[in-house]
Scaffold this motif. Structure first.
Motif, PDB file in Angstrom:
ATOM      1  N   GLN A   1       0.844  -1.188   0.000  1.00 36.05           N
ATOM      2  CA  GLN A   1       0.000   0.000   0.000  1.00 36.05           C
ATOM      3  C   GLN A   1       0.886   1.247   0.000  1.00 36.05           C
ATOM      4  O   GLN A   1       1.907   1.297   0.697  1.00 36.05           O
ATOM      5  N   VAL A   2       0.506   2.234  -0.811  1.00 36.40           N
ATOM      6  CA  VAL A   2       1.222   3.497  -0.851  1.00 36.40           C
ATOM      7  C   VAL A   2       0.230   4.615  -0.538  1.00 36.40           C
ATOM      8  O   VAL A   2      -0.977   4.466  -0.700  1.00 36.40           O
ATOM      9  N   GLN A   3       0.776   5.725  -0.097  1.00 40.80           N
ATOM     10  CA  GLN A   3      -0.061   6.840   0.320  1.00 40.80           C
ATOM     11  C   GLN A   3       0.606   8.147  -0.083  1.00 40.80           C
ATOM     12  O   GLN A   3       1.832   8.278   0.018  1.00 40.80           O
ATOM     13  N   LEU A   4      -0.200   9.115  -0.508  1.00 35.50           N
ATOM     14  CA  LEU A   4       0.276  10.460  -0.785  1.00 35.50           C
ATOM     15  C   LEU A   4      -0.360  11.398   0.229  1.00 35.50           C
ATOM     16  O   LEU A   4      -1.583  11.387   0.400  1.00 35.50           O
ATOM     17  N   VAL A   5       0.461  12.199   0.885  1.00 33.13           N
ATOM     18  CA  VAL A   5      -0.048  13.114   1.898  1.00 33.13           C
ATOM     19  C   VAL A   5       0.459  14.522   1.607  1.00 33.13           C
ATOM     20  O   VAL A   5       1.673  14.758   1.571  1.00 33.13           O
ATOM     21  N   GLU A   6      -0.486  15.439   1.422  1.00 33.64           N
ATOM     22  CA  GLU A   6      -0.146  16.838   1.158  1.00 33.64           C
ATOM     23  C   GLU A   6      -0.095  17.627   2.461  1.00 33.64           C
ATOM     24  O   GLU A   6      -0.784  17.300   3.427  1.00 33.64           O
ATOM     25  N   SER A   7       0.683  18.693   2.447  1.00 33.91           N
ATOM     26  CA  SER A   7       0.737  19.612   3.583  1.00 33.91           C
ATOM     27  C   SER A   7       1.144  20.985   3.089  1.00 33.91           C
ATOM     28  O   SER A   7       1.623  21.127   1.957  1.00 33.91           O
ATOM     29  N   GLY A   8       0.935  21.984   3.930  1.00 32.70           N
ATOM     30  CA  GLY A   8       1.398  23.328   3.609  1.00 32.70           C
ATOM     31  C   GLY A   8       0.327  24.307   3.208  1.00 32.70           C
ATOM     32  O   GLY A   8       0.615  25.481   2.968  1.00 32.70           O
ATOM     33  N   GLY A   9      -0.903  23.855   3.093  1.00 33.05           N
ATOM     34  CA  GLY A   9      -1.968  24.772   2.721  1.00 33.05           C
ATOM     35  C   GLY A   9      -2.311  25.727   3.849  1.00 33.05           C
ATOM     36  O   GLY A   9      -1.809  25.613   4.965  1.00 33.05           O
ATOM     37  N   GLY A  10      -3.168  26.704   3.532  1.00 36.90           N
ATOM     38  CA  GLY A  10      -3.580  27.650   4.546  1.00 36.90           C
ATOM     39  C   GLY A  10      -4.182  28.890   3.947  1.00 36.90           C
ATOM     40  O   GLY A  10      -4.508  28.930   2.755  1.00 36.90           O
ATOM     41  N   LEU A  11      -4.307  29.911   4.774  1.00 35.88           N
ATOM     42  CA  LEU A  11      -4.856  31.195   4.365  1.00 35.88           C
ATOM     43  C   LEU A  11      -3.718  32.173   4.143  1.00 35.88           C
ATOM     44  O   LEU A  11      -2.824  32.317   4.992  1.00 35.88           O
ATOM     45  N   VAL A  12      -3.754  32.846   3.005  1.00 38.61           N
ATOM     46  CA  VAL A  12      -2.700  33.805   2.676  1.00 38.61           C
ATOM     47  C   VAL A  12      -3.331  35.002   1.980  1.00 38.61           C
ATOM     48  O   VAL A  12      -4.353  34.859   1.291  1.00 38.61           O
ATOM     49  N   GLN A  13      -2.729  36.165   2.161  1.00 40.91           N
ATOM     50  CA  GLN A  13      -3.241  37.361   1.501  1.00 40.91           C
ATOM     51  C   GLN A  13      -2.822  37.399   0.037  1.00 40.91           C
ATOM     52  O   GLN A  13      -1.801  36.794  -0.336  1.00 40.91           O
ATOM     53  N   PRO A  14      -3.576  38.090  -0.791  1.00 42.18           N
ATOM     54  CA  PRO A  14      -3.153  38.246  -2.195  1.00 42.18           C
ATOM     55  C   PRO A  14      -1.749  38.819  -2.281  1.00 42.18           C
ATOM     56  O   PRO A  14      -1.389  39.727  -1.518  1.00 42.18           O
ATOM     57  N   GLY A  15      -0.961  38.234  -3.191  1.00 42.93           N
ATOM     58  CA  GLY A  15       0.428  38.623  -3.332  1.00 42.93           C
ATOM     59  C   GLY A  15       1.374  37.830  -2.464  1.00 42.93           C
ATOM     60  O   GLY A  15       2.597  37.936  -2.623  1.00 42.93           O
ATOM     61  N   GLY A  16       0.833  37.031  -1.569  1.00 45.23           N
ATOM     62  CA  GLY A  16       1.651  36.240  -0.665  1.00 45.23           C
ATOM     63  C   GLY A  16       2.146  34.947  -1.281  1.00 45.23           C
ATOM     64  O   GLY A  16       1.916  34.669  -2.474  1.00 45.23           O
ATOM     65  N   SER A  17       2.810  34.150  -0.455  1.00 45.41           N
ATOM     66  CA  SER A  17       3.410  32.898  -0.919  1.00 45.41           C
ATOM     67  C   SER A  17       3.064  31.752   0.018  1.00 45.41           C
ATOM     68  O   SER A  17       2.819  31.954   1.206  1.00 45.41           O
ATOM     69  N   LEU A  18       3.032  30.570  -0.552  1.00 44.06           N
ATOM     70  CA  LEU A  18       2.884  29.336   0.201  1.00 44.06           C
ATOM     71  C   LEU A  18       3.738  28.263  -0.467  1.00 44.06           C
ATOM     72  O   LEU A  18       3.959  28.318  -1.681  1.00 44.06           O
ATOM     73  N   ARG A  19       4.142  27.281   0.324  1.00 37.47           N
ATOM     74  CA  ARG A  19       4.866  26.141  -0.216  1.00 37.47           C
ATOM     75  C   ARG A  19       4.144  24.866   0.193  1.00 37.47           C
ATOM     76  O   ARG A  19       4.025  24.581   1.384  1.00 37.47           O
ATOM     77  N   LEU A  20       3.676  24.127  -0.798  1.00 34.02           N
ATOM     78  CA  LEU A  20       3.013  22.856  -0.556  1.00 34.02           C
ATOM     79  C   LEU A  20       4.017  21.719  -0.682  1.00 34.02           C
ATOM     80  O   LEU A  20       4.956  21.799  -1.478  1.00 34.02           O
ATOM     81  N   SER A  21       3.797  20.672   0.103  1.00 31.70           N
ATOM     82  CA  SER A  21       4.616  19.467   0.026  1.00 31.70           C
ATOM     83  C   SER A  21       3.713  18.260  -0.140  1.00 31.70           C
ATOM     84  O   SER A  21       2.576  18.256   0.338  1.00 31.70           O
ATOM     85  N   CYS A  22       4.231  17.249  -0.803  1.00 35.98           N
ATOM     86  CA  CYS A  22       3.512  15.984  -0.955  1.00 35.98           C
ATOM     87  C   CYS A  22       4.508  14.849  -0.752  1.00 35.98           C
ATOM     88  O   CYS A  22       5.464  14.717  -1.525  1.00 35.98           O
ATOM     89  N   LEU A  23       4.259  14.054   0.262  1.00 35.71           N
ATOM     90  CA  LEU A  23       5.124  12.931   0.593  1.00 35.71           C
ATOM     91  C   LEU A  23       4.450  11.634   0.188  1.00 35.71           C
ATOM     92  O   LEU A  23       3.301  11.376   0.567  1.00 35.71           O
ATOM     93  N   ALA A  24       5.170  10.837  -0.585  1.00 38.29           N
ATOM     94  CA  ALA A  24       4.699   9.489  -0.925  1.00 38.29           C
ATOM     95  C   ALA A  24       5.342   8.511   0.035  1.00 38.29           C
ATOM     96  O   ALA A  24       6.555   8.513   0.206  1.00 38.29           O
ATOM     97  N   SER A  25       4.517   7.664   0.657  1.00 37.45           N
ATOM     98  CA  SER A  25       5.041   6.713   1.627  1.00 37.45           C
ATOM     99  C   SER A  25       4.585   5.307   1.299  1.00 37.45           C
ATOM    100  O   SER A  25       3.592   5.099   0.607  1.00 37.45           O
ATOM    101  N   GLY A  26       5.315   4.333   1.809  1.00 35.54           N
ATOM    102  CA  GLY A  26       5.027   2.935   1.539  1.00 35.54           C
ATOM    103  C   GLY A  26       6.272   2.256   0.992  1.00 35.54           C
ATOM    104  O   GLY A  26       7.360   2.817   0.999  1.00 35.54           O
ATOM    105  N   SER A  27       6.104   1.042   0.515  1.00 37.89           N
ATOM    106  CA  SER A  27       7.229   0.285  -0.041  1.00 37.89           C
ATOM    107  C   SER A  27       7.449   0.720  -1.486  1.00 37.89           C
ATOM    108  O   SER A  27       7.028   0.057  -2.427  1.00 37.89           O
ATOM    109  N   ILE A  28       8.129   1.834  -1.647  1.00 34.68           N
ATOM    110  CA  ILE A  28       8.278   2.469  -2.959  1.00 34.68           C
ATOM    111  C   ILE A  28       9.681   2.251  -3.498  1.00 34.68           C
ATOM    112  O   ILE A  28      10.659   2.488  -2.807  1.00 34.68           O
ATOM    113  N   VAL A  29       9.727   1.815  -4.758  1.00 37.01           N
ATOM    114  CA  VAL A  29      11.006   1.702  -5.454  1.00 37.01           C
ATOM    115  C   VAL A  29      11.263   2.953  -6.273  1.00 37.01           C
ATOM    116  O   VAL A  29      12.335   3.538  -6.212  1.00 37.01           O
TER     117      VAL A  29
END
Length: 121
Positions: A1-29
């Motif tokens: 079994q594999v899983q993708l988990v996102e993080s980093g979202g939120g509320l930001v003002q126009p013109g601002g910045s955010l960085r999203l991450s996505c981690l894949a976990s499990g027995s991955i080659v």
């Protein structure tokens, strides 16, 4: 079994910045192309950006020059640096991996549960 988990979202003002991450976990080659998609309220899911296992990237016209997708194969993680955010970038952002090669099984069309991004003053 594999899983993708996102993080980093939120509320930001126009013109601002955010960085999203996505981690894949499990027995991955290895993992083929990974990417970010988004779905705004009342709209269909759309492509934001993709990145191949060798680092080739593709962007939606609406985010070119503002968003940057990157990848760390050793960590099975992709990132989305979002700058100069606009209210129309508000959406749930989903991570996708088109094919994951596992130790025992391969997995196609893999999706995370999404992370909310709200751009508002």
């Amino acid at each position: 079994q594999v899983q993708l988990v996102e993080s980093g979202g939120g509320l930001v003002q126009p013109g601002g910045s955010l960085r999203l991450s996505c981690l894949a976990s499990g027995s991955i080659v290895s993992i083929n192309t990974m990417g970010w998609y988004r779905q705004a309220p009342g709209k269909e899911r759309e492509l934001v950006a993709t990145i191949t296992s060798t680092g080739s990237t593709n962007y939606a016209d609406s985010v070119k020059g503002r968003f940057t997708i990157s990848r760390d194969n050793a960590k099975s993680t992709i990132y989305l640096q979002m700058n100069s955010l606009k209210p129309e970038d508000t959406a749930v952002y989903y991570c996708n991996a088109d094919k994951i090669f596992g130790r025992f099984f391969d997995y196609t069309d893999n999706w995370g549960r999404g992370t909310h991004v709200t751009v508002s003053s």
